[in-house]
Write a protein that holds these residues in place. Structure first.
Motif, PDB file in Angstrom:
ATOM      1  N   UNK A  41       0.821  -1.215   0.000  1.00 16.44           N
ATOM      2  CA  UNK A  41       0.000   0.000   0.000  1.00 16.44           C
ATOM      3  C   UNK A  41       0.857   1.268   0.000  1.00 16.44           C
ATOM      4  N   UNK A  42       1.922   1.266   0.838  1.00 20.22           N
ATOM      5  CA  UNK A  42       2.736   2.466   0.978  1.00 20.22           C
ATOM      6  C   UNK A  42       3.393   2.845  -0.353  1.00 20.22           C
ATOM      7  N   UNK A  43       3.879   1.830  -1.090  1.00 21.05           N
ATOM      8  CA  UNK A  43       4.511   2.101  -2.387  1.00 21.05           C
ATOM      9  C   UNK A  43       3.471   2.518  -3.417  1.00 21.05           C
ATOM     10  N   UNK A  45       0.788   4.287  -2.950  1.00 22.69           N
ATOM     11  CA  UNK A  45       0.474   5.705  -2.774  1.00 22.69           C
ATOM     12  C   UNK A  45       1.658   6.568  -3.187  1.00 22.69           C
ATOM     13  N   UNK A  46       2.869   6.118  -2.842  1.00 19.19           N
ATOM     14  CA  UNK A  46       4.061   6.896  -3.207  1.00 19.19           C
ATOM     15  C   UNK A  46       4.196   6.999  -4.724  1.00 19.19           C
ATOM     16  N   UNK A  49       1.634   9.387  -6.068  1.00 21.00           N
ATOM     17  CA  UNK A  49       2.053  10.775  -5.820  1.00 21.00           C
ATOM     18  C   UNK A  49       3.084  11.220  -6.847  1.00 21.00           C
ATOM     19  N   UNK A  52       1.465  11.884 -10.154  1.00 22.38           N
ATOM     20  CA  UNK A  52       0.721  13.147 -10.154  1.00 22.38           C
ATOM     21  C   UNK A  52       1.667  14.344 -10.213  1.00 22.38           C
ATOM     22  N   UNK A  53       2.792  14.256  -9.504  1.00 21.29           N
ATOM     23  CA  UNK A  53       3.794  15.333  -9.595  1.00 21.29           C
ATOM     24  C   UNK A  53       4.219  15.525 -11.046  1.00 21.29           C
ATOM     25  N   UNK A 142      12.708  15.065  -4.113  1.00 20.17           N
ATOM     26  CA  UNK A 142      12.094  13.982  -3.330  1.00 20.17           C
ATOM     27  C   UNK A 142      12.048  12.681  -4.131  1.00 20.17           C
ATOM     28  N   UNK A 145      15.461  11.121  -4.039  1.00 18.46           N
ATOM     29  CA  UNK A 145      15.768  10.570  -2.718  1.00 18.46           C
ATOM     30  C   UNK A 145      15.108   9.217  -2.530  1.00 18.46           C
ATOM     31  N   UNK A 146      13.841   9.184  -2.880  1.00 19.04           N
ATOM     32  CA  UNK A 146      13.070   7.960  -2.685  1.00 19.04           C
ATOM     33  C   UNK A 146      13.582   6.835  -3.590  1.00 19.04           C
ATOM     34  N   UNK A 149      17.028   5.498  -2.319  1.00 21.66           N
ATOM     35  CA  UNK A 149      16.899   4.595  -1.170  1.00 21.66           C
ATOM     36  C   UNK A 149      16.382   3.235  -1.595  1.00 21.66           C
TER      37      UNK A 149
ATOM     38  N   UNK B  39       9.470   8.585   4.981  1.00 19.93           N
ATOM     39  CA  UNK B  39       9.118   8.828   3.580  1.00 19.93           C
ATOM     40  C   UNK B  39       7.714   8.308   3.283  1.00 19.93           C
ATOM     41  N   UNK B  43       4.206  10.334   2.172  1.00 19.07           N
ATOM     42  CA  UNK B  43       3.355  10.032   1.023  1.00 19.07           C
ATOM     43  C   UNK B  43       1.937   9.636   1.419  1.00 19.07           C
TER      44      UNK B  43
END
Lengths: 259, 97
Positions: A41-43, A45-46, A49, A52-53, A142, A145-146, A149, B39, B43
């Protein structure tokens, strides 16, 4: 950038702005294809995002391109009513998502270039370009960075994640060279103080990616062969046409539909 | 992520909405380490401009009171009304407190 400036012609400037906007448009669409499908889920949404950017940046670049062209086309018109041969994005960003590792590697290879390009464009002699670059650079920082990592985490992770990241790097490295090869449009931008010489960004790029690949225990391919033809529009890969049928289907089926 | 036996740990997320306010618990998420949790929290929980500061803490690091002990823990305070500052007359000029 140079202070003695030669005005570029409208066509060259339009071309350059389409390159910037098409990169973010095509990559943004690719990344959006993960929506609802990412491994966690976390990925998910990331990635949404990030997509959309990139689409937001596209609106800025292509709206400006439309104004420069002065033929009544706005960002939507350019995004949804051009066919594949009119796109000016790098071949790298149109490559399919593949597995999650391939998507992240593509993102990293692009972000590392994108941020240094935007940073240089913040000094552009064109105030509107400098303003778009400044706004976009915060998002790109950002993203980089993401992606950094994640490349390190997966490269220096399990046997399987390492293998997938190495495969992704081997597959995508031949698309890196195109980012740094100048043509007549780039030369006109350099002469006008609008954009940096693409080759000037290469040393910092190499330093960055080498450091990250070392930390990620990945091996950069020795061969520096680079596919070309994306940013000139001469030779896109087969994937872009397929992607556009998805991205543009609504405007193709219902031309000029609004809601 | 090939094996479910290596699930990422759970982190509790705290966000400060404005300068001057305190961090507030907003939810939890999974991440491999604390940096990644920040991070991910950026998000997942600050997409609509909610925050100026993020704290993350691994859920297993939080010690919590037990609901069964609520009698001894909280009931003794119930009948000690003199601990509430409700017996003072506040002048009108002070306004809302």
């Amino acid at each position: 950038m140079s202070t003695s400036q030669t005005e570029p012609n409208k066509g060259e400037l339009f071309e350059f702005l389409c390159r910037m906007g098409d990169n973010t448009l095509v990559l943004g669409h690719r990344v959006s294809e993960w929506c609802g499908h990412a491994p966690v889920l976390e990925e998910d949404i990331a990635l949404a995002n990030t997509a959309l950017d990139l689409i937001g940046q596209t609106t800025l670049w292509l709206d400006l391109a439309g104004k420069v062209e002065d033929a009544g086309r706005d960002a939507d018109r350019l995004a949804f009513h051009r066919d594949v041969w009119d796109f000016r994005n790098l071949l790298l960003v149109e490559q399919p998502n593949g597995d999650f590792g391939q998507t992240i590697m593509r993102q990293f290879l692009f972000d590392a270039w994108h941020l240094s390009q935007l940073t240089a464009l913040m000094e552009s002699s064109d105030a509107q370009i400098a303003a778009i670059a400044e706004k976009s650079s915060k998002e790109a920082t950002y993203h980089l960075e993401r992606a950094t990592d994640t490349v390190i985490g997966l490269g220096d992770g399990t046997d399987e994640s390492h293998r997938r990241m190495q495969n992704a790097l081997d597959l995508l490295w031949p698309y890196v060279g195109e980012m740094f090869v100048a043509d007549a449009v780039d030369e006109a931008m350099v002469a006008a103080g609008i954009a940096p010489d693409p080759a000037s960004l290469r040393p910092a790029y190499d330093t960055l990616v080498n450091d990250v690949f070392t930390a990620a225990t990945l091996t950069k391919p020795q061969d520096d062969f680079g596919h070309r033809g994306g940013k000139s529009g001469k030779r896109h890969s087969e994937h872009l046409g397929h992607m556009l049928t998805q991205m543009q289907w609504l405007q193709r089926a219902y031309p000029d539909a609004t809601w | 992520m090939s094996s479910t036996t290596h699930e990422w740990p759970l982190f509790e997320i705290f966000i400060r909405g404005q300068h001057g306010l305190s961090h507030r618990h907003v939810g939890s998420l999974h991440a491999a380490d604390a940096e990644m949790a920040i991070k991910n929290a950026r998000d997942v929980y600050t997409r609509r401009n909610e925050g100026v500061s993020i704290w993350v803490v691994e859920a297993t690091q939080i010690a919590a009171s037990s609901p069964e002990e609520k009698g001894p823990l909280y009931e003794p305070a119930n009948d000690k009304v003199y601990r509430h500052p409700t017996f003072f007359d506040i002048p009108d000029e002070v306004g809302a407190m």
